[in-house]
Design an enzyme around this catalytic site. Sequence first.
Site, PDB file in Angstrom:
ATOM      1  N   ARG A  96       0.829  -1.210   0.000  1.00 26.83           N
ATOM      2  CA  ARG A  96       0.000   0.000   0.000  1.00 26.83           C
ATOM      3  C   ARG A  96       0.862   1.258   0.000  1.00 26.83           C
ATOM      4  NH1 ARG A  96      -2.821   3.105   4.309  1.00 26.83           N
ATOM      5  NH2 ARG A  96      -4.780   3.933   3.441  1.00 26.83           N
TER       6      ARG A  96
ATOM      7  N   HIS B  44       0.626   4.216  -2.723  1.00 26.48           N
ATOM      8  CA  HIS B  44       0.335   5.593  -2.337  1.00 26.48           C
ATOM      9  C   HIS B  44       1.470   6.538  -2.731  1.00 26.48           C
ATOM     10  CE1 HIS B  44      -3.208   5.238   0.676  1.00 26.48           C
ATOM     11  NE2 HIS B  44      -3.303   4.332  -0.289  1.00 26.48           N
TER      12      HIS B  44
ATOM     13  N   GLU C  63       2.877  14.076   2.711  1.00 27.63           N
ATOM     14  CA  GLU C  63       1.812  13.111   2.453  1.00 27.63           C
ATOM     15  C   GLU C  63       1.505  12.208   3.633  1.00 27.63           C
ATOM     16  OE1 GLU C  63       2.987  11.136  -1.212  1.00 27.63           O
ATOM     17  OE2 GLU C  63       3.744  13.062  -1.948  1.00 27.63           O
TER      18      GLU C  63
ATOM     19  N   ASN D 145      -3.581   8.591   4.431  1.00 27.19           N
ATOM     20  CA  ASN D 145      -2.400   8.006   5.077  1.00 27.19           C
ATOM     21  C   ASN D 145      -2.376   8.152   6.597  1.00 27.19           C
ATOM     22  OD1 ASN D 145      -1.283   7.275   2.563  1.00 27.19           O
ATOM     23  ND2 ASN D 145      -0.356   9.300   2.310  1.00 27.19           N
TER      24      ASN D 145
ATOM     25  N   PRO E 267      -7.195   7.409  -4.766  1.00 29.36           N
ATOM     26  CA  PRO E 267      -8.580   6.919  -4.808  1.00 29.36           C
ATOM     27  C   PRO E 267      -9.105   6.686  -3.394  1.00 29.36           C
ATOM     28  CG  PRO E 267      -7.149   5.632  -6.268  1.00 29.36           C
ATOM     29  CD  PRO E 267      -6.258   6.481  -5.410  1.00 29.36           C
TER      30      PRO E 267
ATOM     31  N   HIS F 142      -6.014  -6.132  -2.376  1.00 29.77           N
ATOM     32  CA  HIS F 142      -6.830  -6.238  -1.171  1.00 29.77           C
ATOM     33  C   HIS F 142      -7.074  -7.687  -0.768  1.00 29.77           C
ATOM     34  CE1 HIS F 142      -8.650  -1.934  -1.751  1.00 29.77           C
ATOM     35  NE2 HIS F 142      -7.395  -1.926  -1.329  1.00 29.77           N
ATOM     36  N   THR F 143      -6.377  -8.605  -1.397  1.00 29.56           N
ATOM     37  CA  THR F 143      -6.405  -9.991  -0.942  1.00 29.56           C
ATOM     38  C   THR F 143      -5.615 -10.161   0.356  1.00 29.56           C
ATOM     39  OG1 THR F 143      -6.019 -12.294  -1.595  1.00 29.56           O
ATOM     40  CG2 THR F 143      -4.363 -10.692  -2.275  1.00 29.56           C
TER      41      THR F 143
END
Length: 341
Positions: A76, A80, A102, A108, A177, A207-208
Amino acid sequence: MAHKLFSYIAFITFFLVFFHFSTSVVSQYPYGGGYGYGRLDYRFYDRLCPRLLNMVRYGVWAAYKNDSRIAASLLRLHFHDCFVNGCDGSVLLDDTEDMKGEKNALPNRNSARGYEVIDNIKADVERFCPSTVSCVDILTLAAREAVVMAGGPSWPVLLGRRDGISASQQAANEQLPSPFEPLDNITAKFTAKGLDLKDVVVLSGAHTIGYAQCFTFKRRLFNFQGSGQPDPTLDASTLTNLQTMCPNTDSSNTNLAALDSASTYRFDNMYYKNLVNNVGLLESDQALVRDPKTTPMVNSYSTNSYLFWNDFGTSMAKLGNLGVLTGNKGQIRNKCGAVNL
């Protein structure tokens, strides 16, 4: 004489093949590729820092053996980073008096993890290869190694990126997103980066593994689309379990639920099977089986793990080459959290 002529011909042949290979790699990647200064190269550090891959692999393994969640967190973090103004390590920069970075952007804040893993690897690399390897290359490699350690695919990673010298909280808030956005909005953000609808479906498969905080999906459980009722498409037993984990109170907002409860720490295609069975966690994920443009891809990946693995590697390679800095642009940070003085 004949021997010299043969040697000359052999040299010319090798040079032409080498040149063709180099230029073909360059043409494939608009931000790099090839074998020169200012270009990305699969073997960029072979002579500059030959132990790099082993150091990254060890650093990820050391973190993973104590915390299986870190695989999803590093993946992730890489996403990002690349999605906000390109892969430049900007997500790793701490805030300063002159810059709101960020790390504290809404997507985040209190959720992005893995910074210390990258910092530790960077410190190790600096001992053996000072001022040579960028933080963004370490993060890109670490994301791949994390997927592999979780049982997922590997893919070739071009190297030679340089670190950016700024970060933008506003850009992160605007460009990343959100799980609350409709699929069309998410797709538009991908296409703005040079990615496409297939990349949306494929990269969502990340996302698994990993977890989501309750606030990111709670409205599906209690007030779907302002109806005051749960999402009617959500599997009934899944709904009951999630409402137990995430009661309708503000105090539960930061509770965690597995994005893929069937195989939370294993990188596989179960994510897509969950969507087909209406047990996807995020509203933005479940939307992939409600759109006729994406449903066939979800169905294919749910039944063919090898197809998913292959396409995931391809999309990750595309993601890792977005907006990279090379040549004399950017810098090689000494520490990932701060720009060199």
